[in-house]
Enzyme design. Structure first.
Site, mmCIF file in Angstrom:
data_model
loop_
_atom_site.group_PDB
_atom_site.id
_atom_site.type_symbol
_atom_site.label_atom_id
_atom_site.label_comp_id
_atom_site.label_asym_id
_atom_site.label_seq_id
_atom_site.Cartn_x
_atom_site.Cartn_y
_atom_site.Cartn_z
ATOM 1 N N GLU A 198 0.899 -1.001 -0.293
ATOM 2 C CA GLU A 198 0.006 -0.231 -0.053
ATOM 3 C C GLU A 198 0.974 1.239 0.356
ATOM 4 O OE1 GLU A 198 -3.157 -0.157 -0.552
ATOM 5 O OE2 GLU A 198 -3.138 -1.955 -0.085
ATOM 6 N N ASP A 251 3.969 -3.379 -6.107
ATOM 7 C CA ASP A 251 4.699 -5.099 -5.476
ATOM 8 C C ASP A 251 5.863 -5.098 -5.637
ATOM 9 O OD1 ASP A 251 1.898 -6.501 -5.013
ATOM 10 O OD2 ASP A 251 2.401 -7.137 -6.370
#
Length: 427
Positions: free
Chosen positions: A289, A374
């Site tokens: 996040e 990611d």
């Protein structure tokens, strides 16, 4: 230059109405074809766990995810068919009849347009309730996800409706007034109002709106909080607090997210997520996040929304005086001059079917951001922990591991499980 000179020859009332009908039907049948492909693909791979997950996800959980996907898909077919019928009925005669019902407010034109919006929203909202109810108390209940009581369901519905009315109707009234009173640049002023409203919502949502529906508690001191604070320090990220949301009050699904804007940013964890993941896995999920912020994805999305809404307002300003917009849908050709708010509603309804082909482009852009987030998480946390966390979330949330590739490319904002894990492993 006269307005008529700007009107394309192809935009006669019959031509435009036909174009919208074709777009509605094309959108529906393409979506139906995609969904059928997706459900058939999931069913065909129901009895074998894909190789990357065969050691971590039991066959029973994989089959449960497939059955959950199939159940949601069948409901989606019905909802899409109803949506097509409702949209067609509203566009081709329904909205003009609602406009007639508001005739007693003709001496108060802005109020009349707000009343039309309220009636339209009430009708579409009521039609959606049975689908939401069935999804919550049949599908989610059957697969063990629903924790919502019927009292909470109806309370949320009432609170959401009242909140939407309190926020959106005054905003609509202001925009309708600008359309009528702000001269030829009304669309620019209306756009500025819209952007200001969006930024205001980002700022006040965490502290004023979200607590209306959920309880937020500070994350307790301990190993998890210490590990998270260490990550935030490494990433040079400041927030307005770490909070736990009582997601288990409504659902067994787990998640984590950032909310707010500027100094009002908060990090929120579902309590269900904290219960399922280890500390290192929670840190890895949070790192993902954080990647959205560090790679400027939030800013890019805000800019995209701003540019798209500006284009919408400019297009609306052009279409406002065009008689074919109104005659195509049962309104007098001069409706725009006296009731510009009607133009906004009609244009908002007619445009999405014409632009449905943009969806896969938006999905691809979103998936690109997910890959980047990611990669950032793998840099500041543990790649293996993120893979382990994602695998647990796929299993616990019953996310199918075998979506149809074409359906996924069109619809999914996140990469499919196998592609996402492979991307992380290749690093």
């Amino acid at each position: 230059m006269p307005t008529d000179a700007l009107t394309p020859a192809t935009t006669s009332p019959g031509t435009f109405a036909t174009l919208v009908i074709i777009a509605l039907l094309a959108h529906y049948f393409i979506e139906r074809w995609l969904l059928n492909r997706h459900l058939a693909h999931v069913a065909a791979h129901r009895d074998a766990v894909p190789a990357p997950f065969d050691a971590s996800i039991p066959l029973a959980d994989h089959q449960r995810a497939a059955d959950y996907t199939l159940a949601k898909g069948q409901l989606g077919k019905i909802e899409a068919a109803v949506g097509l019928i409702v949209t067609a009925l509203i566009l081709f005669g329904g909205l003009s009849r609602l406009w007639t019902l508001t005739a007693p407010l003709a001496d108060m034109p802005v109020l009349r347009e707000v009343a039309l919006l309220a009636l339209f929203s009430a009708i579409t909202g009521l039609i959606g309730i049975p689908f939401s109810y069935y999804s919550t108390f049949h599908i989610e209940e059957k697969f063990g996800f629903n924790k919502t009581t019927r009292a909470t369901f109806w309370a949320d519905l009432v609170k959401g409706t009242l909140l939407s009315a309190a926020l959106m109707l005054p905003l609509a009234a202001l925009v309708f007034w600008l359309m009528r009173s702000a001269g030829s640049l009304w669309w620019l002023y209306a756009w500025l109002v819209f952007i200001g409203f969006q930024l205001l919502m980002l700022a006040i949502y965490p502290t004023f709106i979200a607590p209306i529906f959920n309880k937020f508690s500070p994350l307790d001191a301990g190993d998890t909080r210490s590990a998270i604070e260490a990550l935030l320090k490494r990433a040079d990220f400041t927030s307005n607090g770490l909070f736990v949301m009582d997601g288990s009050k409504r659902s067994a699904h787990g998640n984590a997210y950032f909310t707010g804007f500027g100094r009002a940013k908060r990090i929120v964890f579902f309590d269900t997520l904290l219960e399922r993941l280890s500390t290192s896995e929670i840190v890895a999920v949070l790192a993902h996040e954080l990647g959205h912020f560090k790679r400027k994805h939030i800013v890019k999305r805000i800019v995209f929304i701003a540019l798209a809404s500006l284009a919408f307002m400019a297009a609306l300003a052009w279409v406002l005086p065009q008689p074919w917009l109104y005659s195509s849908f049962g309104f007098p050709t001069d409706t725009g001059a006296a009731s510009p708010g009607v133009a906004l509603l009609l244009f908002s309804l007619a445009l999405p079917p014409l632009l449905f082909w943009v969806a896969p482009l938006a999905s691809a852009y979103s998936r690109k951001h997910e890959f980047e987030a990611d990669s950032y998480a793998a840099e500041v946390a543990s790649r293996d922990d993120l893979i382990a966390a994602l695998t647990k979330l796929y299993k616990d949330n019953a996310n199918t591991l075998t979506p149809d590739p074409i359906y996924s490319a069109y619809h999914h904002s996140h990469p499919p499980a196998m592609i996402r894990i492979a991307h992380l492993q290749q690093g």
